[in-house]
Design a protein around this motif. Structure first.
Motif, mmCIF file in Angstrom:
data_model
loop_
_atom_site.group_PDB
_atom_site.id
_atom_site.type_symbol
_atom_site.label_atom_id
_atom_site.label_comp_id
_atom_site.label_asym_id
_atom_site.label_seq_id
_atom_site.Cartn_x
_atom_site.Cartn_y
_atom_site.Cartn_z
ATOM 1 N N PHE A 39 26.822 -22.623 3.710
ATOM 2 C CA PHE A 39 27.526 -23.901 3.720
ATOM 3 C C PHE A 39 28.366 -23.981 2.451
ATOM 4 N N TRP A 40 29.652 -24.326 2.624
ATOM 5 C CA TRP A 40 30.536 -24.370 1.472
ATOM 6 C C TRP A 40 31.605 -25.428 1.689
ATOM 7 N N ASP A 41 32.363 -25.700 0.615
ATOM 8 C CA ASP A 41 33.462 -26.659 0.655
ATOM 9 C C ASP A 41 34.513 -26.165 -0.333
ATOM 10 N N PHE A 42 35.744 -25.973 0.117
ATOM 11 C CA PHE A 42 36.750 -25.406 -0.771
ATOM 12 C C PHE A 42 37.148 -26.359 -1.897
ATOM 13 N N CYS A 43 36.703 -27.608 -1.845
ATOM 14 C CA CYS A 43 36.957 -28.552 -2.926
ATOM 15 C C CYS A 43 35.821 -28.593 -3.944
ATOM 16 N N ARG A 44 34.814 -27.764 -3.783
ATOM 17 C CA ARG A 44 33.681 -27.790 -4.711
ATOM 18 C C ARG A 44 33.667 -26.524 -5.568
ATOM 19 N N TRP A 57 29.577 -9.081 -0.161
ATOM 20 C CA TRP A 57 28.509 -8.767 0.796
ATOM 21 C C TRP A 57 29.092 -8.512 2.177
ATOM 22 N N HIS A 58 30.103 -9.290 2.549
ATOM 23 C CA HIS A 58 30.760 -9.047 3.842
ATOM 24 C C HIS A 58 31.344 -7.629 3.887
ATOM 25 N N GLU A 59 32.057 -7.247 2.839
ATOM 26 C CA GLU A 59 32.695 -5.934 2.825
ATOM 27 C C GLU A 59 31.668 -4.810 2.727
ATOM 28 N N ARG A 60 30.619 -5.041 1.978
ATOM 29 C CA ARG A 60 29.645 -3.993 1.702
ATOM 30 C C ARG A 60 28.687 -3.760 2.857
ATOM 31 N N TYR A 61 28.274 -4.840 3.544
ATOM 32 C CA TYR A 61 27.171 -4.714 4.502
ATOM 33 C C TYR A 61 27.553 -4.945 5.960
ATOM 34 N N THR A 62 28.772 -5.387 6.240
ATOM 35 C CA THR A 62 29.181 -5.499 7.641
ATOM 36 C C THR A 62 29.090 -4.158 8.359
ATOM 37 N N PRO A 63 29.528 -3.038 7.733
ATOM 38 C CA PRO A 63 29.389 -1.745 8.425
ATOM 39 C C PRO A 63 27.941 -1.385 8.753
ATOM 40 N N ALA A 64 26.990 -1.938 7.989
ATOM 41 C CA ALA A 64 25.580 -1.638 8.237
ATOM 42 C C ALA A 64 24.952 -2.614 9.230
ATOM 43 N N GLY A 65 25.722 -3.648 9.653
ATOM 44 C CA GLY A 65 25.221 -4.541 10.694
ATOM 45 C C GLY A 65 25.123 -6.002 10.324
ATOM 46 N N LEU A 66 25.399 -6.375 9.071
ATOM 47 C CA LEU A 66 25.295 -7.776 8.672
ATOM 48 C C LEU A 66 26.450 -8.598 9.250
ATOM 49 N N ARG A 67 26.153 -9.815 9.672
ATOM 50 C CA ARG A 67 27.191 -10.772 10.055
ATOM 51 C C ARG A 67 27.177 -11.906 9.029
ATOM 52 N N VAL A 68 28.320 -12.158 8.406
ATOM 53 C CA VAL A 68 28.474 -13.251 7.452
ATOM 54 C C VAL A 68 29.280 -14.360 8.114
ATOM 55 N N ILE A 69 28.804 -15.598 8.023
ATOM 56 C CA ILE A 69 29.486 -16.744 8.609
ATOM 57 C C ILE A 69 29.503 -17.880 7.598
ATOM 58 N N GLY A 70 30.673 -18.448 7.348
ATOM 59 C CA GLY A 70 30.782 -19.614 6.497
ATOM 60 C C GLY A 70 30.804 -20.874 7.345
ATOM 61 N N VAL A 71 30.028 -21.885 6.925
ATOM 62 C CA VAL A 71 30.059 -23.195 7.565
ATOM 63 C C VAL A 71 30.735 -24.149 6.582
ATOM 64 N N HIS A 72 31.959 -24.559 6.914
ATOM 65 C CA HIS A 72 32.676 -25.440 5.996
ATOM 66 C C HIS A 72 32.368 -26.894 6.322
ATOM 67 N N ALA A 73 31.696 -27.564 5.384
ATOM 68 C CA ALA A 73 31.361 -28.981 5.519
ATOM 69 C C ALA A 73 31.973 -29.709 4.334
ATOM 70 N N SER A 74 32.866 -30.632 4.605
ATOM 71 C CA SER A 74 33.634 -31.291 3.557
ATOM 72 C C SER A 74 32.795 -32.265 2.753
ATOM 73 N N GLY A 75 32.991 -32.218 1.438
ATOM 74 C CA GLY A 75 32.386 -33.210 0.567
ATOM 75 C C GLY A 75 33.400 -34.158 -0.032
ATOM 76 N N PHE A 76 34.681 -33.884 0.194
ATOM 77 C CA PHE A 76 35.764 -34.713 -0.318
ATOM 78 C C PHE A 76 36.814 -34.881 0.773
ATOM 79 N N ALA A 77 37.554 -35.993 0.705
ATOM 80 C CA ALA A 77 38.551 -36.295 1.735
ATOM 81 C C ALA A 77 39.557 -35.165 1.954
ATOM 82 N N PRO A 78 40.088 -34.505 0.911
ATOM 83 C CA PRO A 78 41.117 -33.482 1.144
ATOM 84 C C PRO A 78 40.642 -32.277 1.942
#
Length: 253
Positions: A39-44, A57-78
């Motif tokens: 969970f992240w917010d580009f304003c934080r 981690w995405h670049e290093r471990y995706t070839p080995a099978g890891l899936r990285v997913i970002g969940v963007h949840a806003s904490g500020f209006a912008p």
């Protein structure tokens, strides 16, 4: 930290949410591979400071099978606009899938507590490891390696304050709106939107997109005074502070 129980399963992604960098994903279709959710917010600032590790981690471990997913949840209006999230993903060079949790549906399913927050699920979709806030990068990476059955030196810390066991000084609490006054921190940031200029302790900066802008960076935690001027056309939603290393005198004590 390692999950306290082995029966916490990954919640499904609600349908019809906006996705960036990929078509819609379903959590049940990720079975058979570890999945790292953040969970992240580009304003934080704390989310921005964690991004280098997530990218690596995405670049290093995706070839080995890891899936990285970002969940963007806003904490500020912008950062509440899905189009602003798409622009930020491109601007910040986020290479992995990001889902825009505009109504905090995923947040509620996870019972999430803040930004950033990482949840690592194993190949059966069961929670294996989690961490709230900055730090814990080595532990997260070692947990990823355990699930993938790989072993290699973890990433080097991106900043001195990321070194495991580093002594940090609690920073000043974030302030709503534009703030001028005393603080103690390793870094000072402002959440800004609009188009124009602003000035922090005599340093002028151009504002041309919504996001968090680093105003001041100290080599160690420093007690100082902030003088902030926000020009016409620019809105300041908050001034945020990030931790710094304890000065050598404190570490010696």
């Amino acid at each position: 930290m390692r999950a306290p129980a082995d029966h916490i399963h990954a919640p499904p992604f609600p349908p019809k949410l906006p996705w960036v960098n990929v078509a819609t994903l379903r959590m049940d279709q990720q079975r058979g591979r570890p999945v790292l959710i953040e969970f992240w917010d580009f304003c934080r600032p704390n989310s921005i400071r964690t991004l280098p590790y997530m990218r690596a981690w995405h670049e290093r471990y995706t070839p080995a099978g890891l899936r990285v997913i970002g969940v963007h949840a806003s904490g500020f209006a912008p950062s509440g606009d899905p189009d602003a999230v798409r622009a930020a993903v491109q601007r910040l060079d986020v290479p992995y899938p990001v889902v825009v949790d505009a109504r905090y549906e995923i947040w509620g399913l996870y019972g999430n507590r803040g930004w950033p927050a990482r949840y690592l699920f194993n190949a059966t979709g069961t929670l294996f490891d989690y961490h709230y806030g900055e730090g814990g990068y080595k532990d997260t990476e070692l947990a990823i390696q355990e699930l993938l059955g790989v072993s290699e030196p973890p990433l080097e810390p991106q900043r001195p304050e990321d070194v495991p066991g580093a002594m940090l000084v609690p920073q000043t609490e974030d302030k709503e709106g534009p703030y001028s006054g005393p603080y103690e921190a390793g870094g000072v940031w402002a959440v800004l939107d609009g188009a124009g200029t602003m000035r922090a302790n005599g340093r002028e900066m151009t504002v041309d997109h919504p996001g968090c802008y680093e105003l001041i960076s100290h080599p160690v935690s420093t007690a100082a005074e902030l003088e902030l001027y926000v020009g016409p056309g620019v809105t300041c939603y908050a001034v945020c502070f990030t931790p710094g290393l304890a000065p050598a005198s404190r570490r010696a004590g």
